[in-house]
Design a protein around this motif. Structure first.
Motif, short mmCIF file in Angstrom:
data_model
loop_
_atom_site.label_atom_id
_atom_site.label_comp_id
_atom_site.label_asym_id
_atom_site.label_seq_id
_atom_site.Cartn_x
_atom_site.Cartn_y
_atom_site.Cartn_z
N SER A 67 0.77 -1.39 0.01
CA SER A 67 -0.13 -0.09 0.06
C SER A 67 0.81 1.19 -0.14
CB SER A 67 -0.94 0.03 1.01
OG SER A 67 -1.66 1.37 1.24
N GLN A 68 1.85 1.32 0.90
CA GLN A 68 2.75 2.40 0.89
C GLN A 68 3.36 2.67 -0.36
OE1 GLN A 68 5.02 0.80 4.47
NE2 GLN A 68 5.32 3.09 5.06
N HIS A 70 2.74 1.50 -3.20
CA HIS A 70 1.71 2.29 -4.40
C HIS A 70 1.29 3.81 -4.16
CE1 HIS A 70 -1.58 1.70 -7.48
NE2 HIS A 70 -2.17 2.59 -6.85
N ASP A 90 -5.99 4.45 2.25
CA ASP A 90 -5.97 3.15 1.50
C ASP A 90 -6.36 2.18 2.76
OD1 ASP A 90 -6.22 0.89 -0.10
OD2 ASP A 90 -3.68 0.96 -0.56
N PRO A 92 -6.01 -1.59 2.21
CA PRO A 92 -5.80 -2.66 1.61
C PRO A 92 -6.35 -4.02 2.36
CG PRO A 92 -3.78 -2.09 2.61
CD PRO A 92 -4.76 -0.96 2.86
N LEU A 111 -5.71 -3.22 -3.23
CA LEU A 111 -5.54 -1.98 -2.69
C LEU A 111 -7.02 -1.13 -2.85
CD1 LEU A 111 -1.75 -1.02 -4.10
CD2 LEU A 111 -2.45 -2.38 -1.86
N PRO A 113 -7.32 2.45 -2.57
CA PRO A 113 -7.32 3.92 -2.33
C PRO A 113 -8.36 4.65 -2.50
CG PRO A 113 -5.76 3.31 -4.21
CD PRO A 113 -6.63 2.02 -3.66
N HIS A 149 -5.85 -2.90 -7.76
CA HIS A 149 -6.45 -1.83 -6.99
C HIS A 149 -7.84 -1.45 -7.64
CE1 HIS A 149 -4.39 -0.30 -10.62
NE2 HIS A 149 -5.51 0.46 -10.70
#
Length: 156
Positions: A67-68, A70, A90, A92, A111, A113, A149
């Motif tokens: 997640s970080q 992306h 996000d 996830p 993910l 977001p 995502h």
């Protein structure tokens, strides 16, 4: 010539309760993850494997890293395209399965977001940048399972 980056951490087991790993139930899974100049991360195993639920487990950290990565890739792409992001959250979800031999593997990470833009008129363009962010994310490129995502562009 490609650049090479190196990362060093120290993982220290802190779960010896006095008898070491004398049996599966005789020790705690507690450990600390440290890197120079940073606060430690209190780790354990998943509670399903006798871990402490108040500590981070490796599976959570893997999902967080995806997640970080992306998010950071996406924010950089937006900045480069002149798209102003004013909010990003996000939540996830990772799915891991256990195998009969005692191992396991992730099946996928999704993910999700939620992105807020200064100019909602650029939402379609901003949404398309998620594909490129996925392509350039170092962590997503390093795993052997799908990372999808499901981005939402939020209205102000």
């Amino acid at each position: 010539m490609p650049k090479t980056h190196h990362y060093e951490v120290t993982v220290t087991w802190t779960g010896d309760t006095g008898s070491g790993t004398g049996s599966y139930r005789s020790y705690e899974r507690a450990h600390d993850v440290e890197a120079e100049g940073k606060p430690p991360i209190a780790g354990s195993s998943d509670p399903s494997f006798r871990g402490d639920p108040s500590r981070w487990n490796p599976e959570e950290l893997l999902v967080a890293a995806l997640s970080q990565c992306h998010m950071l890739s996406y924010l950089g792409l937006c900045a480069g395209a002149g798209i102003v992001v004013t909010g990003y959250v996000d939540r996830p979800h990772g799915t891991m399965i256990e195998t009969p031999d005692g191992g396991g593997r992730f099946e996928e990470v999704v993910l999700r977001p939620e992105v807020t833009l200064a100019d909602p008129a650029r939402a379609d363009e901003a949404a398309r940048l998620h594909e490129r962010a996925h392509e350039v994310c170092f962590i997503a490129s390093s795993v052997n399972f799908p990372v999808r995502h499901e981005a939402q562009m939020m209205k102000v």
